[in-house]
Motif scaffolding. Sequence first.
Motif, short mmCIF file in Angstrom:
data_model
loop_
_atom_site.label_atom_id
_atom_site.label_comp_id
_atom_site.label_asym_id
_atom_site.label_seq_id
_atom_site.Cartn_x
_atom_site.Cartn_y
_atom_site.Cartn_z
N GLY A 100 0.92 -1.34 0.01
CA GLY A 100 0.06 -0.04 0.05
C GLY A 100 0.92 1.13 -0.06
N LEU A 101 2.06 1.23 0.03
CA LEU A 101 2.77 2.50 0.03
C LEU A 101 2.80 3.16 -1.14
CD1 LEU A 101 4.98 4.13 1.50
CD2 LEU A 101 6.74 2.65 0.66
N ASP A 102 2.77 2.47 -2.31
CA ASP A 102 2.51 3.01 -3.60
C ASP A 102 1.37 3.85 -3.71
OD1 ASP A 102 1.34 0.57 -3.25
OD2 ASP A 102 1.18 0.11 -5.43
N ALA A 103 0.27 3.12 -3.15
CA ALA A 103 -1.01 3.83 -3.23
C ALA A 103 -0.84 5.06 -2.28
CB ALA A 103 -2.06 3.14 -2.52
N LEU A 104 -0.25 5.02 -1.04
CA LEU A 104 -0.10 6.24 -0.04
C LEU A 104 0.65 7.20 -0.77
CD1 LEU A 104 -0.21 7.58 2.67
CD2 LEU A 104 2.06 6.19 3.19
#
Length: 159
Positions: free
Chosen positions: A92-96
């Motif tokens: 989810g780091l990419d989405a964040l």
Amino acid sequence: MKVGIIFGSRSDQDIMKKAYDILTDLGIESESYVLSAHRVPEQLHATIRRLEEEGTEVFIAGAGLAAHLPGVIASLTVKPVIGVPLKGALEGLDALLSIVQMPKQIPVATVGINNAANAGMLAAQILGVKYPEVAQRLNDYRSSMKENFLKENNGKVEY
């Protein structure tokens, strides 16, 4: 007063329901939709317009991977948009990072990865500025939260 909850995949429903649950607990109406900014952009645009006409004052958008949905919604409305980055690639780091780095003049408030409950709370706080009864319910909610915490945790830990 109403909040629109939109997410890009049916698989995100359990996470995004946490925003719905918080809003429901606080007496705030919401509607949820599975709409993709990439797959059905026309339906997304039409839904945002309709929800605005029906009185929606805040939008919550959950998205993973490239996470375009919150930014696209923000480009379609001047109402506050809260982005919920969802776990996918890179936990989810990419989405964040995608959601938090919106271009100037098109902001999206962003909560933690998979933290739709905080998105619901933030939406309620935004509405609480205009609606005193929502602000009071938030104060009551926090008082109850504190009482429950103190009941469950006496502060001292013994091993």
